[in-house]
Design a protein around this motif. Structure first.
Motif, PDB file in Angstrom:
ATOM      1  N   MET A   1       0.857  -1.168   0.000  1.00 15.44           N
ATOM      2  CA  MET A   1       0.000   0.000   0.000  1.00 15.44           C
ATOM      3  C   MET A   1       0.901   1.228   0.000  1.00 15.44           C
ATOM      4  SD  MET A   1      -2.792   1.275   2.859  1.00 15.44           S
ATOM      5  CE  MET A   1      -4.135   0.240   2.368  1.00 15.44           C
ATOM      6  N   GLY A   2       0.660   2.132  -0.920  1.00 13.87           N
ATOM      7  CA  GLY A   2       1.419   3.368  -0.986  1.00 13.87           C
ATOM      8  C   GLY A   2       0.833   4.442  -0.086  1.00 13.87           C
ATOM      9  N   SER A   3       1.507   5.579  -0.011  1.00  7.45           N
ATOM     10  CA  SER A   3       1.058   6.656   0.871  1.00  7.45           C
ATOM     11  C   SER A   3      -0.314   7.190   0.458  1.00  7.45           C
ATOM     12  CB  SER A   3       2.082   7.782   0.908  1.00  7.45           C
ATOM     13  OG  SER A   3       2.286   8.329  -0.377  1.00  7.45           O
ATOM     14  N   GLU A   4      -0.580   7.290  -0.840  1.00 12.84           N
ATOM     15  CA  GLU A   4      -1.880   7.802  -1.288  1.00 12.84           C
ATOM     16  C   GLU A   4      -3.013   6.905  -0.796  1.00 12.84           C
ATOM     17  OE1 GLU A   4      -3.811   9.695  -5.284  1.00 12.84           O
ATOM     18  OE2 GLU A   4      -2.458   8.002  -5.543  1.00 12.84           O
ATOM     19  N   ALA A   5      -2.866   5.604  -0.947  1.00 11.07           N
ATOM     20  CA  ALA A   5      -3.893   4.665  -0.502  1.00 11.07           C
ATOM     21  C   ALA A   5      -4.034   4.673   1.019  1.00 11.07           C
ATOM     22  CB  ALA A   5      -3.567   3.264  -1.008  1.00 11.07           C
ATOM     23  N   ALA A   6      -2.924   4.812   1.721  1.00 13.09           N
ATOM     24  CA  ALA A   6      -2.962   4.836   3.187  1.00 13.09           C
ATOM     25  C   ALA A   6      -3.697   6.072   3.698  1.00 13.09           C
ATOM     26  CB  ALA A   6      -1.549   4.780   3.749  1.00 13.09           C
ATOM     27  N   TYR A   7      -3.351   7.252   3.166  1.00 13.79           N
ATOM     28  CA  TYR A   7      -4.065   8.474   3.569  1.00 13.79           C
ATOM     29  C   TYR A   7      -5.550   8.364   3.256  1.00 13.79           C
ATOM     30  CZ  TYR A   7       0.410  10.953   4.098  1.00 13.79           C
ATOM     31  OH  TYR A   7       1.651  11.364   4.481  1.00 13.79           O
ATOM     32  N   ASP A   8      -5.874   7.818   2.091  1.00 10.25           N
ATOM     33  CA  ASP A   8      -7.265   7.684   1.682  1.00 10.25           C
ATOM     34  C   ASP A   8      -8.027   6.743   2.614  1.00 10.25           C
ATOM     35  OD1 ASP A   8      -9.460   8.226  -0.112  1.00 10.25           O
ATOM     36  OD2 ASP A   8      -9.177   6.179  -0.870  1.00 10.25           O
ATOM     37  N   ALA A   9      -7.411   5.626   2.986  1.00  9.58           N
ATOM     38  CA  ALA A   9      -8.063   4.671   3.883  1.00  9.58           C
ATOM     39  C   ALA A   9      -8.342   5.289   5.250  1.00  9.58           C
ATOM     40  CB  ALA A   9      -7.191   3.413   4.030  1.00  9.58           C
ATOM     41  N   ILE A  10      -7.383   6.040   5.763  1.00  8.83           N
ATOM     42  CA  ILE A  10      -7.575   6.681   7.073  1.00  8.83           C
ATOM     43  C   ILE A  10      -8.650   7.755   6.986  1.00  8.83           C
ATOM     44  CG2 ILE A  10      -6.480   8.131   8.830  1.00  8.83           C
ATOM     45  CD1 ILE A  10      -3.860   6.599   8.159  1.00  8.83           C
ATOM     46  N   ALA A  11      -8.617   8.567   5.933  1.00 10.63           N
ATOM     47  CA  ALA A  11      -9.616   9.634   5.766  1.00 10.63           C
ATOM     48  C   ALA A  11     -11.014   9.054   5.570  1.00 10.63           C
ATOM     49  CB  ALA A  11      -9.241  10.534   4.600  1.00 10.63           C
ATOM     50  N   ARG A  12     -11.109   7.929   4.911  1.00 16.88           N
ATOM     51  CA  ARG A  12     -12.412   7.289   4.700  1.00 16.88           C
ATOM     52  C   ARG A  12     -12.978   6.794   6.021  1.00 16.88           C
ATOM     53  NH1 ARG A  12     -11.321   2.625   2.267  1.00 16.88           N
ATOM     54  NH2 ARG A  12     -10.321   3.721   0.554  1.00 16.88           N
ATOM     55  N   LYS A  13     -12.138   6.227   6.868  1.00 18.02           N
ATOM     56  CA  LYS A  13     -12.603   5.653   8.132  1.00 18.02           C
ATOM     57  C   LYS A  13     -12.761   6.689   9.246  1.00 18.02           C
ATOM     58  CE  LYS A  13     -12.011   1.770  11.162  1.00 18.02           C
ATOM     59  NZ  LYS A  13     -11.454   0.459  11.345  1.00 18.02           N
ATOM     60  N   HIS A  14     -11.897   7.712   9.258  1.00 15.79           N
ATOM     61  CA  HIS A  14     -11.904   8.698  10.347  1.00 15.79           C
ATOM     62  C   HIS A  14     -11.841  10.132   9.802  1.00 15.79           C
ATOM     63  CE1 HIS A  14     -11.191   5.438  13.170  1.00 15.79           C
ATOM     64  NE2 HIS A  14     -10.223   5.020  12.378  1.00 15.79           N
ATOM     65  N   PRO A  15     -12.795  10.563   8.986  1.00 11.97           N
ATOM     66  CA  PRO A  15     -12.697  11.905   8.392  1.00 11.97           C
ATOM     67  C   PRO A  15     -12.694  13.035   9.428  1.00 11.97           C
ATOM     68  CG  PRO A  15     -14.878  11.000   8.030  1.00 11.97           C
ATOM     69  CD  PRO A  15     -14.035   9.895   8.619  1.00 11.97           C
ATOM     70  N   GLU A  16     -13.356  12.807  10.562  1.00 11.70           N
ATOM     71  CA  GLU A  16     -13.420  13.849  11.588  1.00 11.70           C
ATOM     72  C   GLU A  16     -12.082  14.066  12.280  1.00 11.70           C
ATOM     73  OE1 GLU A  16     -13.595  10.051  13.505  1.00 11.70           O
ATOM     74  OE2 GLU A  16     -14.761  10.771  11.812  1.00 11.70           O
ATOM     75  N   GLY A  17     -11.173  13.118  12.169  1.00 13.71           N
ATOM     76  CA  GLY A  17      -9.874  13.230  12.829  1.00 13.71           C
ATOM     77  C   GLY A  17      -8.713  13.487  11.887  1.00 13.71           C
ATOM     78  N   CYS A  18      -9.022  13.852  10.637  1.00 10.56           N
ATOM     79  CA  CYS A  18      -7.973  14.098   9.639  1.00 10.56           C
ATOM     80  C   CYS A  18      -7.954  15.561   9.219  1.00 10.56           C
ATOM     81  CB  CYS A  18      -8.205  13.241   8.399  1.00 10.56           C
ATOM     82  SG  CYS A  18      -8.045  11.485   8.663  1.00 10.56           S
ATOM     83  N   PHE A  19      -6.770  16.122   9.152  1.00 13.77           N
ATOM     84  CA  PHE A  19      -6.577  17.478   8.659  1.00 13.77           C
ATOM     85  C   PHE A  19      -5.464  17.444   7.619  1.00 13.77           C
ATOM     86  CE2 PHE A  19      -8.366  17.867  12.837  1.00 13.77           C
ATOM     87  CZ  PHE A  19      -9.255  18.915  12.727  1.00 13.77           C
ATOM     88  N   PHE A  20      -5.667  18.144   6.509  1.00 13.44           N
ATOM     89  CA  PHE A  20      -4.689  18.161   5.423  1.00 13.44           C
ATOM     90  C   PHE A  20      -4.307  19.601   5.112  1.00 13.44           C
ATOM     91  CE2 PHE A  20      -7.017  14.246   5.032  1.00 13.44           C
ATOM     92  CZ  PHE A  20      -6.012  13.319   4.819  1.00 13.44           C
ATOM     93  N   VAL A  21      -3.021  19.894   5.164  1.00 12.60           N
ATOM     94  CA  VAL A  21      -2.492  21.218   4.856  1.00 12.60           C
ATOM     95  C   VAL A  21      -1.560  21.044   3.657  1.00 12.60           C
ATOM     96  CG1 VAL A  21      -1.211  23.211   5.719  1.00 12.60           C
ATOM     97  CG2 VAL A  21      -2.583  21.828   7.306  1.00 12.60           C
ATOM     98  N   SER A  22      -1.881  21.715   2.559  1.00 17.52           N
ATOM     99  CA  SER A  22      -1.127  21.533   1.323  1.00 17.52           C
ATOM    100  C   SER A  22      -0.631  22.870   0.787  1.00 17.52           C
ATOM    101  CB  SER A  22      -2.010  20.859   0.280  1.00 17.52           C
ATOM    102  OG  SER A  22      -1.306  20.686  -0.927  1.00 17.52           O
ATOM    103  N   CYS A  23       0.382  22.782  -0.045  1.00 13.83           N
ATOM    104  CA  CYS A  23       0.975  23.969  -0.678  1.00 13.83           C
ATOM    105  C   CYS A  23       0.895  23.836  -2.199  1.00 13.83           C
ATOM    106  CB  CYS A  23       2.417  24.139  -0.215  1.00 13.83           C
ATOM    107  SG  CYS A  23       2.554  24.439   1.558  1.00 13.83           S
ATOM    108  N   ASP A  24      -0.328  23.715  -2.724  1.00 13.75           N
ATOM    109  CA  ASP A  24      -0.578  23.565  -4.162  1.00 13.75           C
ATOM    110  C   ASP A  24       0.086  22.337  -4.756  1.00 13.75           C
ATOM    111  OD1 ASP A  24      -2.244  25.719  -4.539  1.00 13.75           O
ATOM    112  OD2 ASP A  24      -0.637  27.090  -5.073  1.00 13.75           O
ATOM    113  N   LEU A  25       0.235  21.286  -3.985  1.00 16.51           N
ATOM    114  CA  LEU A  25       0.970  20.114  -4.458  1.00 16.51           C
ATOM    115  C   LEU A  25       0.219  18.806  -4.264  1.00 16.51           C
ATOM    116  CD1 LEU A  25       4.426  21.160  -2.996  1.00 16.51           C
ATOM    117  CD2 LEU A  25       3.780  21.162  -5.409  1.00 16.51           C
ATOM    118  N   ASP A  26      -1.104  18.849  -4.163  1.00 12.71           N
ATOM    119  CA  ASP A  26      -1.863  17.627  -3.902  1.00 12.71           C
ATOM    120  C   ASP A  26      -1.541  16.482  -4.863  1.00 12.71           C
ATOM    121  OD1 ASP A  26      -2.977  18.923  -1.781  1.00 12.71           O
ATOM    122  OD2 ASP A  26      -4.994  19.005  -2.611  1.00 12.71           O
TER     123      ASP A  26
END
Length: 95
Positions: A1-26
Motif C-alpha cells: 500500500m502506498g502513501s496515497e492509498a494509506a491516507y485515503d483509507a484513514i480519511a475514509r474511516k476517520h474523516p473527523e480526525g484528519c486534517f490536510f495542509v497543502s501547498c498547491d501540491l496535492d
C-alpha cells in the motif's frame, strides 16, 4: 500500500480526525484523494507559503485532545531554499 492509498483509507474511516495542509501540491504529494474525503474545514490550501503551512499543521496538532492525523504536504526542497536564504522553518507536530 502506498502513501496515497494509506491516507485515503484513514480519511475514509476517520474523516473527523484528519486534517490536510497543502501547498498547491496535492497531485505530487498524493494527498488530494484523501483531502477530498474530509470536510472543507479540515483541509487547507496554503499556496506557496510552506513555512506558514508547517506552523498551521503544528497548531492543528494542539487543537484537540482527541486522536487525529495532521498531514502537511510539500517538498523538502522548499525548506532547503528557505534555510539557504537564512529563514527558519516551523516545527511539525502530530498527535
Amino acid at each position: 500500500m502506498g502513501s496515497e492509498a494509506a491516507y485515503d483509507a484513514i480519511a475514509r474511516k476517520h474523516p473527523e480526525g484528519c486534517f490536510f495542509v497543502s501547498c498547491d501540491l496535492d497531485p505530487s504529494t498524493k494527498i488530494g484523494k484523501a483531502a477530498g474525503r474530509v470536510s472543507r474545514d479540515h483541509r487547507f490550501e496554503m499556496s506557496i507559503q510552506e513555512q506558514a503551512a508547517a506552523l498551521m499543521a503544528n497548531g492543528l496538532s494542539f487543537s484537540s485532545r482527541e486522536p487525529q492525523i495532521n498531514v502537511f504536504a510539500t517538498f523538502a526542497a522548499f525548506f532547503e531554499a528557505s534555510r539557504a536564504r537564512g529563514s527558519s522553518s516551523g516545527a511539525i507536530s502530530a498527535t
